[in-house]
Scaffold this motif. Structure first.
Motif, PDB file in Angstrom:
ATOM      1  N   GLU A  16       0.342  12.707  -5.461  1.00  0.00           N
ATOM      2  CA  GLU A  16       0.517  11.398  -4.836  1.00  0.00           C
ATOM      3  C   GLU A  16       0.635  10.341  -5.920  1.00  0.00           C
ATOM      4  N   THR A  17       1.660   9.505  -5.805  1.00  0.00           N
ATOM      5  CA  THR A  17       1.785   8.353  -6.690  1.00  0.00           C
ATOM      6  C   THR A  17       1.281   7.158  -5.898  1.00  0.00           C
ATOM      7  N   SER A  18       0.243   6.485  -6.411  1.00  0.00           N
ATOM      8  CA  SER A  18      -0.365   5.414  -5.629  1.00  0.00           C
ATOM      9  C   SER A  18      -0.759   4.241  -6.521  1.00  0.00           C
ATOM     10  N   ALA A  19      -0.677   3.044  -5.946  1.00  0.00           N
ATOM     11  CA  ALA A  19      -1.112   1.821  -6.624  1.00  0.00           C
ATOM     12  C   ALA A  19      -1.812   0.941  -5.603  1.00  0.00           C
ATOM     13  N   ALA A  20      -2.845   0.229  -6.046  1.00  0.00           N
ATOM     14  CA  ALA A  20      -3.582  -0.651  -5.145  1.00  0.00           C
ATOM     15  C   ALA A  20      -4.019  -1.897  -5.892  1.00  0.00           C
ATOM     16  N   VAL A  21      -4.104  -2.993  -5.150  1.00  0.00           N
ATOM     17  CA  VAL A  21      -4.581  -4.270  -5.682  1.00  0.00           C
ATOM     18  C   VAL A  21      -5.831  -4.661  -4.904  1.00  0.00           C
ATOM     19  N   LEU A  22      -6.899  -4.967  -5.620  1.00  0.00           N
ATOM     20  CA  LEU A  22      -8.188  -5.266  -4.999  1.00  0.00           C
ATOM     21  C   LEU A  22      -8.745  -6.587  -5.505  1.00  0.00           C
ATOM     22  N   ARG A  23      -9.306  -7.363  -4.578  1.00  0.00           N
ATOM     23  CA  ARG A  23     -10.088  -8.542  -4.948  1.00  0.00           C
ATOM     24  C   ARG A  23     -11.469  -8.373  -4.308  1.00  0.00           C
ATOM     25  N   GLY A  24     -12.534  -8.369  -5.096  1.00  0.00           N
ATOM     26  CA  GLY A  24     -13.854  -8.111  -4.557  1.00  0.00           C
ATOM     27  C   GLY A  24     -14.026  -6.627  -4.264  1.00  0.00           C
ATOM     28  N   GLU A  25     -15.051  -6.265  -3.493  1.00  0.00           N
ATOM     29  CA  GLU A  25     -15.361  -4.852  -3.292  1.00  0.00           C
ATOM     30  C   GLU A  25     -14.542  -4.195  -2.190  1.00  0.00           C
ATOM     31  N   ARG A  26     -14.098  -4.962  -1.204  1.00  0.00           N
ATOM     32  CA  ARG A  26     -13.425  -4.332  -0.073  1.00  0.00           C
ATOM     33  C   ARG A  26     -12.129  -5.026   0.346  1.00  0.00           C
ATOM     34  N   ASP A  27     -11.702  -6.010  -0.385  1.00  0.00           N
ATOM     35  CA  ASP A  27     -10.489  -6.737  -0.016  1.00  0.00           C
ATOM     36  C   ASP A  27      -9.279  -6.098  -0.706  1.00  0.00           C
ATOM     37  N   VAL A  28      -8.768  -5.029  -0.097  1.00  0.00           N
ATOM     38  CA  VAL A  28      -7.585  -4.349  -0.630  1.00  0.00           C
ATOM     39  C   VAL A  28      -6.356  -5.134  -0.174  1.00  0.00           C
ATOM     40  N   LEU A  29      -5.748  -5.851  -1.088  1.00  0.00           N
ATOM     41  CA  LEU A  29      -4.628  -6.733  -0.757  1.00  0.00           C
ATOM     42  C   LEU A  29      -3.310  -5.976  -0.621  1.00  0.00           C
ATOM     43  N   GLY A  30      -3.167  -4.922  -1.402  1.00  0.00           N
ATOM     44  CA  GLY A  30      -1.949  -4.124  -1.361  1.00  0.00           C
ATOM     45  C   GLY A  30      -2.268  -2.682  -1.709  1.00  0.00           C
ATOM     46  N   HIS A  31      -1.634  -1.745  -1.027  1.00  0.00           N
ATOM     47  CA  HIS A  31      -1.928  -0.325  -1.267  1.00  0.00           C
ATOM     48  C   HIS A  31      -0.731   0.511  -0.852  1.00  0.00           C
ATOM     49  N   VAL A  32      -0.163   1.232  -1.792  1.00  0.00           N
ATOM     50  CA  VAL A  32       0.990   2.093  -1.528  1.00  0.00           C
ATOM     51  C   VAL A  32       0.666   3.511  -1.980  1.00  0.00           C
ATOM     52  N   ILE A  33       0.937   4.493  -1.135  1.00  0.00           N
ATOM     53  CA  ILE A  33       0.779   5.910  -1.473  1.00  0.00           C
ATOM     54  C   ILE A  33       2.105   6.603  -1.184  1.00  0.00           C
ATOM     55  N   LEU A  34       2.660   7.251  -2.191  1.00  0.00           N
ATOM     56  CA  LEU A  34       3.913   7.987  -2.013  1.00  0.00           C
ATOM     57  C   LEU A  34       3.644   9.457  -2.296  1.00  0.00           C
ATOM     58  N   SER A  35       3.748  10.293  -1.266  1.00  0.00           N
ATOM     59  CA  SER A  35       3.479  11.721  -1.414  1.00  0.00           C
ATOM     60  C   SER A  35       4.759  12.471  -1.774  1.00  0.00           C
ATOM     61  N   GLN A  36       4.573  13.614  -2.444  1.00  0.00           N
ATOM     62  CA  GLN A  36       5.697  14.414  -2.913  1.00  0.00           C
ATOM     63  C   GLN A  36       5.858  15.640  -2.013  1.00  0.00           C
ATOM     64  N   ASP A  37       6.834  15.597  -1.129  1.00  0.00           N
ATOM     65  CA  ASP A  37       7.020  16.689  -0.173  1.00  0.00           C
ATOM     66  C   ASP A  37       7.635  17.940  -0.789  1.00  0.00           C
ATOM     67  N   VAL A  38       8.193  17.827  -1.995  1.00  0.00           N
ATOM     68  CA  VAL A  38       8.899  18.963  -2.598  1.00  0.00           C
ATOM     69  C   VAL A  38       8.000  20.180  -2.749  1.00  0.00           C
ATOM     70  N   HIS A  39       6.693  19.959  -2.907  1.00  0.00           N
ATOM     71  CA  HIS A  39       5.782  21.080  -3.157  1.00  0.00           C
ATOM     72  C   HIS A  39       5.622  21.992  -1.949  1.00  0.00           C
ATOM     73  N   ARG A  40       5.973  21.511  -0.763  1.00  0.00           N
ATOM     74  CA  ARG A  40       5.898  22.349   0.434  1.00  0.00           C
ATOM     75  C   ARG A  40       6.810  23.571   0.305  1.00  0.00           C
TER      76      ARG A  40
END
Length: 349
Positions: A16-40
């Motif tokens: 999984e290629t993922s990036a996230a932006v956080l402010r404080g402990e629980r304020d996730v402002l942005g979060h992207v997860i890109l999974s790689q289906d080729v391994h199936r």
């Protein structure tokens, strides 16, 4: 800085290629997860393909997280990244990107241990999921039972001696011809089967064990996988395999869950703490969550991540990065990835 730092973190430890932006402990402002289906296509993760896929998409994934957060990269105060454990080629993609960004922006860099981050995943969504607690970390690469008296202090009670629980699910799914990843498909097929139809062993679990025994908290799933394979061959010879697949899946799943829950409840009894945090990809198992909740009973507390945060993701990485940044634990530009990165703050084994 007077305000809560704005942190961008990357996760590229496996597929999984993922990036996230956080402010404080629980304020996730942005979060992207890109999974790689080729391994199936191959029934498991192919390291070289994973690394190349991370290289192709990592900048787009970061841009997506920043856009969702509504901030520019020049506004980021701290950069975090998974430094291990995981596939070395995949890890290096994230580490190199984060190091370059931190250097260019002249901002601090924080290295994160992937498995420690799984502990923080639940806390991102629920502030009550905090120490002290017993933790069961179950993923494709690891199975660990921990006592966590406080963040940053982890006592290893038990771990797998061979296959991790998630790895066993993947291998058994392949044996049964169900595809990849194994956990979700076995869970789906098992719903139509009888969990008592095939009496598979419960490895390293028997009534004669006592606290202090070397195998009291440890796990082993390789023999269970072999037991499934042998039963499959018997049923094939009898021409009954196809009709028995749901019950094989259900019986295997029941065996894994029984072992995981029994060992966890031993830790609950030993520590006197009835708060349990479940982390890792196998935390998405409904059977495991139900059995743990039943074991804890009334007054017990069970915390587990949403499906999105159970698998590999950057939200848990960015939350762990915040913890270490607050403690002044930053990395230099000589940071490199380690497939066998030691668990920080771990004692007991």
């Amino acid at each position: 800085m007077s305000h809560a730092p704005l942190i961008l973190a990357l996760e590229t430890s496996c597929d999984e290629t993922s990036a996230a932006v956080l402010r404080g402990e629980r304020d996730v402002l942005g979060h992207v997860i890109l999974s790689q289906d080729v391994h199936r296509l191959y029934g498991g993760v192919v390291p070289e393909l994973a690394s190349r896929a991370h290289l192709r998409v990592i900048t787009d994934v970061v841009d997506g997280a920043l856009a969702e957060a509504g901030v520019g990269i020049d506004q980021i105060d701290v950069f975090g990244v998974t430094a291990g454990p995981g596939l070395i080629g995949a890890l290096l993609v994230g580490v190199a990107w984060a190091k370059g960004a931190a250097y260019a922006a002249r901002r601090p860099l924080v290295a994160v241990h992937h498995m420690e981050a799984h502990l923080f995943a639940v806390n991102v969504e629920n502030e009550d999921a905090r120490p002290p607690f017993v933790a069961l970390l179950v993923s494709g690469g690891h199975t660990m039972l921990l006592w966590v008296p406080e963040w940053g202090r982890y006592e290893l009670l038990g771990e797998t001696r061979d296959d991790a629980a998630g790895e066993a699910f993947d291998k058994v799914a392949k044996i049964l011809g169900l595809g990849y990843p194994g956990g979700p498909v076995i869970q789906r097929v098992a719903a139509e089967g009888d969990p008592a139809a095939h009496p598979f062993p419960r490895p390293l679990l028997h009534g004669g064990q006592r606290p202090g025994d070397a195998d009291y908290y440890d796990f082993s799933f390789s023999g269970l996988k072999t037991a499934v394979l042998n039963r499959v061959r018997e049923l094939e010879a009898q021409g009954r395999l196809e009709e028995e697949v749901p019950s094989l899946a259900a019986s295997f799943q029941a065996a894994v869950v029984d072992v995981l829950v029994a060992k966890t409840m031993r830790a609950v009894e030993a520590t006197g703490c009835r708060r349990v945090v479940l982390g890792g990809g196998v935390a998405a198992s409904r059977a495991l969550r139900a059995a743990l909740a039943e074991g804890l009973g009334e007054g017990g507390e069970l915390y587990y991540p949403s499906a999105r945060l159970a698998t590999d993701n950057a939200a848990m990485i960015v939350r762990a990065a915040l913890f270490h940044y607050r403690r002044g634990e930053t990395a230099g530009l000589d940071l490199t990835a380690r497939a066998d990165l030691p668990f920080p703050g771990l004692v007991g084994r």
